[in-house]
Design a protein around this motif. Structure first.
Motif, short mmCIF file in Angstrom:
data_model
loop_
_atom_site.label_atom_id
_atom_site.label_comp_id
_atom_site.label_asym_id
_atom_site.label_seq_id
_atom_site.Cartn_x
_atom_site.Cartn_y
_atom_site.Cartn_z
N GLY A 155 -23.49 43.58 -14.76
CA GLY A 155 -23.55 44.73 -13.86
C GLY A 155 -22.55 44.71 -12.74
N CYS A 156 -21.94 43.56 -12.47
CA CYS A 156 -20.88 43.48 -11.46
C CYS A 156 -20.02 42.27 -11.80
CB CYS A 156 -21.43 43.39 -10.04
SG CYS A 156 -22.25 41.83 -9.65
N GLU A 157 -18.96 42.08 -11.03
CA GLU A 157 -18.01 41.03 -11.36
C GLU A 157 -18.03 39.85 -10.39
OE1 GLU A 157 -14.21 42.91 -11.58
OE2 GLU A 157 -14.65 43.91 -13.49
N ARG A 158 -18.56 40.03 -9.19
CA ARG A 158 -18.42 39.01 -8.16
C ARG A 158 -19.73 38.84 -7.39
NH1 ARG A 158 -13.07 37.96 -7.57
NH2 ARG A 158 -13.31 37.06 -5.49
N VAL A 159 -20.28 37.63 -7.43
CA VAL A 159 -21.53 37.31 -6.76
C VAL A 159 -21.34 36.02 -5.96
CG1 VAL A 159 -23.98 36.71 -7.06
CG2 VAL A 159 -22.91 38.43 -8.55
N ALA A 160 -21.87 35.99 -4.75
CA ALA A 160 -21.85 34.77 -3.92
C ALA A 160 -23.29 34.36 -3.61
CB ALA A 160 -21.07 35.00 -2.63
N ILE A 161 -23.44 33.13 -3.16
CA ILE A 161 -24.74 32.59 -2.76
C ILE A 161 -24.66 32.11 -1.32
CG2 ILE A 161 -26.36 30.67 -3.09
CD1 ILE A 161 -25.80 30.84 -6.09
N LEU A 162 -25.67 32.44 -0.54
CA LEU A 162 -25.82 31.90 0.81
C LEU A 162 -27.22 31.31 0.91
CD1 LEU A 162 -25.05 31.45 3.78
CD2 LEU A 162 -25.87 33.78 4.24
N ALA A 163 -27.31 29.99 1.08
CA ALA A 163 -28.59 29.32 1.29
C ALA A 163 -28.78 29.11 2.78
CB ALA A 163 -28.62 27.98 0.56
N THR A 164 -29.98 29.37 3.29
CA THR A 164 -30.22 29.21 4.72
C THR A 164 -31.48 28.39 4.95
OG1 THR A 164 -31.70 31.02 5.40
CG2 THR A 164 -29.45 31.62 4.80
N GLY A 165 -31.42 27.57 6.02
CA GLY A 165 -32.60 26.79 6.38
C GLY A 165 -32.23 25.43 6.93
N GLY A 166 -33.21 24.79 7.56
CA GLY A 166 -33.03 23.43 8.03
C GLY A 166 -31.90 23.31 9.06
N ILE A 167 -31.38 22.13 9.35
CA ILE A 167 -31.69 20.95 8.54
C ILE A 167 -32.94 20.30 9.20
CG2 ILE A 167 -30.74 18.94 7.40
CD1 ILE A 167 -27.93 20.05 8.13
N SER A 168 -32.82 19.24 9.97
CA SER A 168 -34.02 18.66 10.55
C SER A 168 -34.50 19.49 11.74
CB SER A 168 -33.77 17.21 10.98
OG SER A 168 -32.90 17.13 12.09
N HIS A 169 -35.79 19.76 11.75
CA HIS A 169 -36.44 20.36 12.91
C HIS A 169 -37.94 20.36 12.68
CE1 HIS A 169 -35.98 23.79 10.15
NE2 HIS A 169 -36.83 24.49 10.86
N ASP A 170 -38.68 20.50 13.74
CA ASP A 170 -40.13 20.50 13.70
C ASP A 170 -40.63 21.72 14.45
OD1 ASP A 170 -42.85 19.41 13.37
OD2 ASP A 170 -41.80 17.51 13.12
N VAL A 171 -41.59 22.41 13.87
CA VAL A 171 -42.08 23.66 14.45
C VAL A 171 -43.55 23.49 14.84
CG1 VAL A 171 -42.48 26.12 14.05
CG2 VAL A 171 -40.49 24.98 13.01
N ALA A 172 -43.85 23.82 16.10
CA ALA A 172 -45.23 23.89 16.60
C ALA A 172 -45.98 22.57 16.46
CB ALA A 172 -46.00 25.00 15.88
N THR A 173 -45.29 21.46 16.69
CA THR A 173 -45.91 20.14 16.74
C THR A 173 -45.41 19.43 17.99
OG1 THR A 173 -44.26 18.72 15.68
CG2 THR A 173 -45.61 20.12 14.22
N PRO A 174 -46.01 18.30 18.35
CA PRO A 174 -45.50 17.55 19.50
C PRO A 174 -44.07 17.06 19.32
CG PRO A 174 -47.74 16.87 19.00
CD PRO A 174 -47.31 17.77 17.88
N ARG A 175 -43.57 17.05 18.08
CA ARG A 175 -42.20 16.61 17.82
C ARG A 175 -41.18 17.75 17.95
NH1 ARG A 175 -41.71 13.12 12.40
NH2 ARG A 175 -42.16 15.17 11.50
N MET A 176 -41.62 18.93 18.32
CA MET A 176 -40.70 20.06 18.38
C MET A 176 -39.60 19.77 19.40
SD MET A 176 -41.68 24.07 18.63
CE MET A 176 -40.48 25.37 18.48
N GLY A 177 -38.37 19.96 18.97
CA GLY A 177 -37.22 19.63 19.78
C GLY A 177 -36.58 18.31 19.42
N MET A 178 -37.30 17.48 18.66
CA MET A 178 -36.73 16.23 18.18
C MET A 178 -35.93 16.50 16.90
SD MET A 178 -39.99 13.64 18.74
CE MET A 178 -39.09 12.25 18.05
N ILE A 179 -34.77 15.90 16.80
CA ILE A 179 -33.90 16.08 15.64
C ILE A 179 -33.56 14.71 15.08
CG2 ILE A 179 -31.64 16.89 14.85
CD1 ILE A 179 -31.79 19.00 17.08
#
Length: 277
Positions: free
Chosen positions: A174-198
């Motif tokens: 259906g087309c000739e050109r496709v790219a991939i973008l992966a997003t996320g990470g890398i190290s991080h902590d959300v909503a725990t006492p370690r939040m901000g630690m890398i």
């Protein structure tokens, strides 16, 4: 047949948009400049569609309905899901024909993804696209990976998914050109006492193993040590999908900086694949 013209990866965190002044000006400028460079490099591959590999932060799904993999199958996607994200609301253009192709090929290949025509995309997809200057420029197919709540897909399965994805792209007419973008990470902590630690040591070893391209070592390290890098580090699954799709092409780390006040190890990279090498 479509060509996979580029494979890229970048960290995502909403605080890059919401609290730009939380970090030093030099750090902020460096990150924003690198996102613009990533956007320019991706745009230079001239993709007709970008497959964006990210995760849903419990906006479209919740604990009672949480697929391991979900393919977005709409012609447009409302964004952002978060009312508090500091970005104008706008629709991201979809490519439902490519979505349908990837879904059909996945089922034929023994994968069992969910699909949705009603996704509202959150900061995981939107933040990198906005900072890279691409959110209104490209059509996307979002693939959302459960990186949030166990049971999570294995690291090995995510690498397999990436390998499958490159094959599915190259069989698309259906087309000739496709790219991939992966997003996320890398190290991080959300909503725990370690939040901000890398865990910079984890980040740098993971990135080194991507460059080394030894799947056995990479998967062993990711599986055995991800818990040391925070609950948000589970998003390395998205990088592994990109790595699988790149199929051995050279990995190049373009930027890494641990930014504690943005809570995340910020990384950007590309794999030199397709005719954009």
């Amino acid at each position: 047949m479509a060509d996979l013209v580029g494979v890229f990866a970048a960290s995502h965190t909403p605080v890059m948009l919401n609290f730009p002044d939380a970090v030093e000006e030099a750090d902020r400028s460096a990150v924003y400049d690198e996102f613009r460079k990533l956007g320019a490099a991706l745009a230079a591959t001239k993709p007709q569609t970008v497959i964006v590999i990210s995760d849903d932060h419990l906006h479209n799904f919740f604990l009672d309905n949480l697929p391991a993999f979900c393919i977005g199958a709409a012609d447009s996607y409302a964004s952002p899901a978060e009312h508090w994200l500091a970005v104008d609301r706008h629709a991201l253009r979809g490519d439902s024909a490519l979505s349908a192709h990837v879904l059909g090929e996945a089922l034929e290949a023994g994968f069992d993804p969910a699909f949705s025509m009603q996704l509202t995309l959150d900061h995981g997809v939107l933040t990198p696209l906005v900072l890279a200057g691409l959110s209104r420029q490209v059509a996307i197919v979002p693939i959302l990976v459960n990186c949030v709540q166990p049971p999570l897909p294995t690291m090995a399965r995510c690498l397999q998914w990436g390998r499958f994805l490159s094959t599915a792209i190259r069989s698309y007419r259906g087309c000739e050109r496709v790219a991939i973008l992966a997003t996320g990470g890398i190290s991080h902590d959300v909503a725990t006492p370690r939040m901000g630690m890398i865990n910079e040591a984890f980040d740098r070893e993971f990135l080194r193993l991507l460059e080394l391209d030894d799947s056995e070592q990479l998967l062993r390290f990711a599986t055995d040590h991800v818990n040391e890098a925070g609950n948000g580090a589970e998003e390395i699954r998205n990088w592994l999908m990109a790595h699988g799709a790149a199929a051995g092409h050279r990995f190049e780390l373009q930027f890494y900086r641990p930014l504690h006040k943005w809570y995340t190890g910020i990384g950007m990279a590309r794999w030199h694949t397709g005719d954009a090498s």
